[in-house]
Design a protein around this motif. Structure first.
Motif, PDB file in Angstrom:
ATOM      1  N   LEU A  69       0.627  -1.038   0.086  1.00 50.82           N
ATOM      2  CA  LEU A  69       0.067  -0.023  -0.222  1.00 50.82           C
ATOM      3  C   LEU A  69       0.630   1.042   0.125  1.00 50.82           C
ATOM      4  CD1 LEU A  69      -2.834   1.594   0.305  1.00 50.82           C
ATOM      5  CD2 LEU A  69      -2.496   1.305   2.881  1.00 50.82           C
ATOM      6  N   LEU A  70       1.720   1.269   0.910  1.00 48.74           N
ATOM      7  CA  LEU A  70       2.818   2.580   1.120  1.00 48.74           C
ATOM      8  C   LEU A  70       3.690   2.616  -0.163  1.00 48.74           C
ATOM      9  CD1 LEU A  70       3.777   2.545   4.739  1.00 48.74           C
ATOM     10  CD2 LEU A  70       1.638   3.615   3.625  1.00 48.74           C
ATOM     11  N   VAL A  71       4.239   1.501  -0.788  1.00 47.68           N
ATOM     12  CA  VAL A  71       5.091   1.562  -1.922  1.00 47.68           C
ATOM     13  C   VAL A  71       4.276   2.184  -2.942  1.00 47.68           C
ATOM     14  CG1 VAL A  71       6.353   0.308  -3.578  1.00 47.68           C
ATOM     15  CG2 VAL A  71       6.774   0.106  -1.146  1.00 47.68           C
ATOM     16  N   LEU A  79       9.056   4.604   2.932  1.00 46.74           N
ATOM     17  CA  LEU A  79       9.795   3.888   3.830  1.00 46.74           C
ATOM     18  C   LEU A  79       9.589   4.938   5.133  1.00 46.74           C
ATOM     19  CD1 LEU A  79      11.933   2.257   5.461  1.00 46.74           C
ATOM     20  CD2 LEU A  79      13.837   3.661   4.330  1.00 46.74           C
ATOM     21  N   LEU A  80       9.553   6.328   5.135  1.00 54.58           N
ATOM     22  CA  LEU A  80       9.384   7.079   6.275  1.00 54.58           C
ATOM     23  C   LEU A  80       8.069   6.995   6.964  1.00 54.58           C
ATOM     24  CD1 LEU A  80      10.379   9.670   7.747  1.00 54.58           C
ATOM     25  CD2 LEU A  80       9.170  11.245   6.140  1.00 54.58           C
ATOM     26  N   THR A  81       6.880   6.608   5.807  1.00 52.16           N
ATOM     27  CA  THR A  81       5.601   6.391   6.623  1.00 52.16           C
ATOM     28  C   THR A  81       5.437   5.183   7.085  1.00 52.16           C
ATOM     29  OG1 THR A  81       4.711   7.809   4.880  1.00 52.16           O
ATOM     30  CG2 THR A  81       3.355   6.389   5.904  1.00 52.16           C
ATOM     31  N   GLY A  82       6.144   4.225   6.787  1.00 57.65           N
ATOM     32  CA  GLY A  82       6.250   2.841   7.325  1.00 57.65           C
ATOM     33  C   GLY A  82       6.780   2.618   8.593  1.00 57.65           C
ATOM     34  N   GLY A 177      13.491  -1.138   0.781  1.00 57.20           N
ATOM     35  CA  GLY A 177      14.428  -0.661  -0.258  1.00 57.20           C
ATOM     36  C   GLY A 177      14.404  -1.566  -1.470  1.00 57.20           C
ATOM     37  N   PHE A 178      14.523  -2.948  -1.032  1.00 57.05           N
ATOM     38  CA  PHE A 178      14.292  -3.829  -2.216  1.00 57.05           C
ATOM     39  C   PHE A 178      13.017  -3.850  -2.951  1.00 57.05           C
ATOM     40  CE2 PHE A 178      17.476  -6.348   0.371  1.00 57.05           C
ATOM     41  CZ  PHE A 178      18.605  -6.081  -0.479  1.00 57.05           C
ATOM     42  N   ALA A 179      11.920  -3.587  -2.118  1.00 65.70           N
ATOM     43  CA  ALA A 179      10.468  -3.427  -2.782  1.00 65.70           C
ATOM     44  C   ALA A 179      10.548  -2.199  -3.835  1.00 65.70           C
ATOM     45  CB  ALA A 179       9.427  -3.223  -1.731  1.00 65.70           C
ATOM     46  N   GLN A 180      11.193  -1.110  -3.571  1.00 62.76           N
ATOM     47  CA  GLN A 180      11.111  -0.067  -4.437  1.00 62.76           C
ATOM     48  C   GLN A 180      12.423  -0.106  -5.725  1.00 62.76           C
ATOM     49  OE1 GLN A 180      12.495   2.895  -1.533  1.00 62.76           O
ATOM     50  NE2 GLN A 180      10.278   3.889  -1.378  1.00 62.76           N
ATOM     51  N   MET A 181      13.098  -0.877  -5.416  1.00 59.40           N
ATOM     52  CA  MET A 181      13.998  -1.389  -6.601  1.00 59.40           C
ATOM     53  C   MET A 181      13.036  -2.095  -7.575  1.00 59.40           C
ATOM     54  SD  MET A 181      17.902  -1.946  -5.604  1.00 59.40           S
ATOM     55  CE  MET A 181      17.667  -3.434  -4.608  1.00 59.40           C
ATOM     56  N   ILE A 182      12.391  -3.217  -7.128  1.00 66.44           N
ATOM     57  CA  ILE A 182      11.575  -4.075  -7.906  1.00 66.44           C
ATOM     58  C   ILE A 182      10.906  -3.237  -8.770  1.00 66.44           C
ATOM     59  CG2 ILE A 182       9.827  -5.550  -8.149  1.00 66.44           C
ATOM     60  CD1 ILE A 182      11.401  -6.922  -5.488  1.00 66.44           C
ATOM     61  N   GLN A 183      10.192  -2.066  -7.914  1.00 70.52           N
ATOM     62  CA  GLN A 183       8.989  -1.110  -8.489  1.00 70.52           C
ATOM     63  C   GLN A 183       9.550  -0.236  -9.663  1.00 70.52           C
ATOM     64  OE1 GLN A 183       6.075  -2.678  -8.618  1.00 70.52           O
ATOM     65  NE2 GLN A 183       4.759  -0.671  -7.489  1.00 70.52           N
ATOM     66  N   GLY A 184      10.492   0.223  -9.377  1.00 68.68           N
ATOM     67  CA  GLY A 184      11.430   1.457 -10.001  1.00 68.68           C
ATOM     68  C   GLY A 184      12.543   1.146 -11.019  1.00 68.68           C
TER      69      GLY A 184
END
Length: 343
Positions: A69-71, A79-82, A177-184
């Motif tokens: 949801l946050l990503v 990350l800040l919110t989570g 961090g790894f989730a954001q790499m997968i997304q972006g």
């Protein structure tokens, strides 16, 4: 394909966190059952270190559970919110357990000692309590007892809270961090995140080792060489974990940000840990022995060896940050104003 990879990553991450959290969650449930039945938890049934590890486990589970949801919605602020949500969960669970749970210790058939969980935890920091009341600690001097088991002060929890927060934010930094790499698809933070994962797991392992052994302390202000070595390693790894966390956001930026700031963060964090130890031990720190480099310096409580530990965490972080910076693509000047929390 990317959505499928992200979904699989999320499910495996959540499953892994739930499996790794089985014991601390079970600790919390067993204590809740005892409190419901007896209104207290008898010391022999008390699972070691329900605080802070049960609240930490709950915080990380919640942080990972809301990751998709946050990503997707919060983007670079995920990350800040989570982390903020997880920290709130941690303190909510921690403060509730500290005030609600009572531990009862029987010294003899007629002497009973009841203590709120937060007070009990203070004595657990002193030494594992298995031998309390058996005479094994009766040879301690009055001075040592006054230092190690002085009047309760909530300030002793400084180091508990700092360790807990570092574990939570460093672990979430890896998951997000790894989730954001997968997304972006941006792999710039890959090496820092791998290093963060290694440091976080190693630090968690040392925390668990410490909570089951108190690093082999016996209740004396002066510890054995083995205990001293483990304590120094723990403090250095603690600082380095924070340093790598900061470096994971500053990699590729100017040297002031990519090396100096992480190194200072590591050393300051280690210093704060010593301050927490002083609060626990009534203004003292554990002594690693007597003689040159081991005796406390005039005016300050720390010995030269303690100062070396603080500096070592910064130096080791510097070496890691320099290594991480090699080959990293430079960040455009316009992006240098972005804060780590926004990265």
């Amino acid at each position: 394909m990317k959505n499928k990879l992200f979904r699989n990553y999320y499910l495996l991450s959540l499953l892994g966190v739930l499996l790794a959290s089985f014991y601390p969650i079970w600790m919390g449930i067993s204590v809740a059952v005892d409190m419901a039945h007896y209104g207290t938890v008898y010391a022999e049934n008390y699972p070691k270190y329900i605080i802070p590890y049960t609240p930490i486990a709950l915080a990380v589970i919640v942080g990972v559970a809301i990751l998709p949801l946050l990503v997707r919605r919060m983007k670079k602020f995920s990350l800040l919110t989570g982390s903020a949500v997880s920290v709130a969960v941690f303190f909510g669970a921690e403060l509730f357990l500290e005030r609600a749970v009572i531990v009862t210790k029987t010294f003899t058939e007629t002497i009973w000692v009841d203590a709120k969980l937060e007070s009990w935890q203070m004595y657990m920091c002193w030494s594992p309590p298995e031998g309390w009341g058996t005479g094994s600690y009766q040879e301690l001097t009055k001075t040592e007892v006054g230092i190690l088991m002085g009047e309760y002060s909530p300030t002793f929890k400084i180091h508990f809270y700092i360790i807990s927060l570092v574990l939570i934010i460093s672990l979430l930094n890896c998951f997000y961090g790894f989730a954001q790499m997968i997304q972006g698809g941006n792999r710039q933070r890959l090496k820092p995140l791998v290093m963060q994962s290694v440091a976080s797991v190693a630090f968690l392992g040392m925390c668990l080792w410490a909570c089951f052994t108190a690093f082999y302390r016996t209740g004396s202000i002066q510890v054995s060489p083995l205990s001293a070595l483990l304590m120094c390693s723990f403090f250095i790894l603690f600082g380095v974990t924070v340093g790598i966390y900061v470096a994971s956001f500053t990699v590729g930026k100017r040297r002031l940000f990519s090396v100096v700031v992480p190194a200072l963060s590591a050393s300051v964090t280690t210093l704060v840990m010593y301050i927490g130890e002083m609060c626990l031990l009534s203004g003292h720190v554990y002594s690693f022995g007597e003689g040159f480099g081991l005796d406390s310096l005039p005016v300050i409580v720390l010995a030269p060896v303690d100062i070396l530990v603080i500096l070592a965490s910064g130096v080791l972080t510097t070496l890691i940050a320099v290594k991480l910076g090699k080959g990293a693509p430079a960040v455009p000047a316009a992006e240098n104003s972005v804060s780590p929390a926004e990265t």
